[in-house]
Design a protein around this motif. Structure first.
Motif, short mmCIF file in Angstrom:
data_model
loop_
_atom_site.label_atom_id
_atom_site.label_comp_id
_atom_site.label_asym_id
_atom_site.label_seq_id
_atom_site.Cartn_x
_atom_site.Cartn_y
_atom_site.Cartn_z
N ASP A 1 -37.89 34.03 39.38
CA ASP A 1 -38.80 34.86 40.18
C ASP A 1 -38.71 34.47 41.66
OD1 ASP A 1 -39.62 36.25 37.94
OD2 ASP A 1 -41.45 35.04 37.67
N CYS A 2 -38.46 33.19 41.93
CA CYS A 2 -38.30 32.76 43.32
C CYS A 2 -37.10 33.45 43.97
CB CYS A 2 -38.15 31.24 43.41
SG CYS A 2 -39.73 30.36 43.26
N ARG A 3 -36.01 33.52 43.25
CA ARG A 3 -34.83 34.19 43.81
C ARG A 3 -35.10 35.68 44.04
NH1 ARG A 3 -29.18 33.63 44.18
NH2 ARG A 3 -28.53 35.48 45.29
N LYS A 4 -35.78 36.29 43.11
CA LYS A 4 -36.13 37.70 43.27
C LYS A 4 -37.05 37.90 44.48
CE LYS A 4 -35.60 38.48 38.36
NZ LYS A 4 -36.30 38.49 37.07
N ALA A 5 -37.95 36.96 44.71
CA ALA A 5 -38.85 37.04 45.87
C ALA A 5 -38.06 36.90 47.17
CB ALA A 5 -39.91 35.95 45.78
N VAL A 6 -37.09 36.01 47.19
CA VAL A 6 -36.23 35.84 48.38
C VAL A 6 -35.46 37.13 48.63
CG1 VAL A 6 -34.22 34.62 49.31
CG2 VAL A 6 -36.07 33.33 48.18
N ASP A 7 -34.88 37.68 47.60
CA ASP A 7 -34.12 38.93 47.75
C ASP A 7 -35.01 40.07 48.24
OD1 ASP A 7 -31.82 37.62 46.91
OD2 ASP A 7 -31.96 38.35 44.85
N PHE A 8 -36.24 40.12 47.72
CA PHE A 8 -37.16 41.17 48.16
C PHE A 8 -37.49 40.98 49.65
CE2 PHE A 8 -41.62 42.92 48.36
CZ PHE A 8 -41.24 44.26 48.34
N ALA A 9 -37.75 39.75 50.05
CA ALA A 9 -38.05 39.48 51.45
C ALA A 9 -36.88 39.87 52.35
CB ALA A 9 -38.40 38.01 51.63
N GLY B 1 -36.82 43.61 59.18
CA GLY B 1 -36.85 44.71 60.12
C GLY B 1 -37.91 45.76 59.81
N ASP B 2 -38.57 45.67 58.67
CA ASP B 2 -39.60 46.63 58.28
C ASP B 2 -40.94 46.17 58.89
OD1 ASP B 2 -41.60 48.10 56.96
OD2 ASP B 2 -40.46 48.18 55.09
N SER B 3 -41.50 46.97 59.75
CA SER B 3 -42.76 46.59 60.41
C SER B 3 -43.92 46.45 59.43
CB SER B 3 -43.11 47.59 61.51
OG SER B 3 -43.31 48.88 60.96
N ASP B 4 -43.80 47.02 58.24
CA ASP B 4 -44.82 46.90 57.21
C ASP B 4 -44.41 45.90 56.13
OD1 ASP B 4 -46.51 48.85 58.33
OD2 ASP B 4 -45.32 50.45 57.42
N GLY B 5 -43.45 45.04 56.43
CA GLY B 5 -42.91 44.11 55.44
C GLY B 5 -43.94 43.21 54.80
N MET B 6 -44.79 42.59 55.60
CA MET B 6 -45.79 41.69 55.02
C MET B 6 -46.78 42.46 54.15
SD MET B 6 -45.19 38.53 55.55
CE MET B 6 -44.15 37.54 56.63
N GLN B 7 -47.12 43.65 54.55
CA GLN B 7 -48.01 44.47 53.73
C GLN B 7 -47.34 44.80 52.39
OE1 GLN B 7 -51.20 45.24 53.93
NE2 GLN B 7 -51.06 46.39 52.01
N LYS B 8 -46.07 45.09 52.42
CA LYS B 8 -45.34 45.38 51.17
C LYS B 8 -45.29 44.15 50.27
CE LYS B 8 -42.83 49.25 53.09
NZ LYS B 8 -41.60 49.78 53.64
N LEU B 9 -45.16 42.97 50.87
CA LEU B 9 -45.22 41.74 50.07
C LEU B 9 -46.59 41.59 49.43
CD1 LEU B 9 -43.47 38.98 52.22
CD2 LEU B 9 -42.61 40.09 50.17
N ARG B 10 -47.64 41.81 50.22
CA ARG B 10 -49.00 41.69 49.67
C ARG B 10 -49.22 42.67 48.52
NH1 ARG B 10 -50.10 40.82 55.11
NH2 ARG B 10 -50.70 42.97 55.50
N GLU B 11 -48.69 43.87 48.65
CA GLU B 11 -48.84 44.86 47.58
C GLU B 11 -48.06 44.45 46.34
OE1 GLU B 11 -47.60 48.49 49.48
OE2 GLU B 11 -49.39 48.53 50.76
N VAL C 1 -42.46 33.10 53.58
CA VAL C 1 -41.70 32.20 54.45
C VAL C 1 -40.37 32.85 54.85
CG1 VAL C 1 -40.40 30.02 54.50
CG2 VAL C 1 -42.75 30.06 53.66
N VAL C 2 -39.67 33.39 53.89
CA VAL C 2 -38.37 34.01 54.17
C VAL C 2 -38.53 35.20 55.12
CG1 VAL C 2 -36.41 35.24 53.15
CG2 VAL C 2 -37.29 33.15 52.07
N LEU C 3 -39.48 36.07 54.83
CA LEU C 3 -39.66 37.23 55.69
C LEU C 3 -40.14 36.82 57.08
CD1 LEU C 3 -39.45 40.25 56.05
CD2 LEU C 3 -41.78 40.46 55.13
N GLY C 4 -41.01 35.85 57.16
CA GLY C 4 -41.47 35.36 58.47
C GLY C 4 -40.32 34.85 59.32
#
Length: 168
Positions: free
Chosen positions: A95-103, A108-118, A135-138
């Motif tokens: 699941d960690c690897r999947k989270a990294v890939d998702f991030a 470049g997506d201005s709504d990226g953190m919101q999409k992570l929260r969702e 962390v990765v997206l940040g």
């Protein structure tokens, strides 16, 4: 025990707790990256050994990834290359690897953190998987801007102090 003697208890029992997938091991893994610059495998190994005292599975993978990332950054040209090196230290089906890939997919997506929260709304705000993605997206969102990297990371609202520090 500290000097190599066998423990007089089962170590596996230490990680048999309801918090073994939370960020405790991940937030103490930075140091292994710092002391192993250019050697992500060693950093991940040390962090994994530490993490197994209190964590299992995703909790261990998150710690290994963070340590490997810290070790890879000074040896690579950019964060994506460092992230790729760190990914080599965790199972591809985790699941960690999947989270990294998702991030990475949100870079470049201005709504990226919101999409992570969702996506991770069902996880504890101190779970390893969602916080690893943060962390990765940040890092990726603020790659050339320290203030933005920290701001993006803490804006997610999970593990803000520890992951703001990790990104810093």
């Amino acid at each position: 025990f500290l000097f190599g003697a066998p423990p007089n208890f089962e170590l596996d029992r230490c990680s048999d707790n309801e918090y073994n997938d939370w960020i405790g091991a991940q937030i103490r893994a930075d140091v292994y990256g710092w002391v192993c610059p250019g050697d992500p495998a060693l950093a991940a190994d040390l962090a994994s050994r530490d993490a197994r005292l209190s964590h299992r599975d995703e909790g261990v993978y998150g710690a290994a990834f963070i340590a490997a990332l810290g070790a890879a950054i000074p040896a690579t040209a950019d964060f994506l290359e460092a992230i790729a090196m760190a990914c080599e230290q965790i199972p591809a089906d985790s699941d960690c690897r999947k989270a990294v890939d998702f991030a990475i997919s949100l870079q470049g997506d201005s709504d990226g953190m919101q999409k992570l929260r969702e996506r991770y709304a069902d996880l504890s705000p101190v779970h390893t998987v969602n916080n690893l993605a943060v962390v990765v997206l940040g890092l990726l969102q603020g790659a050339n801007d320290f203030s933005r990297a920290i701001g993006e990371t803490v804006s997610a609202g999970w593990g803000t102090a520890c992951h703001g520090a990790t990104v810093g």
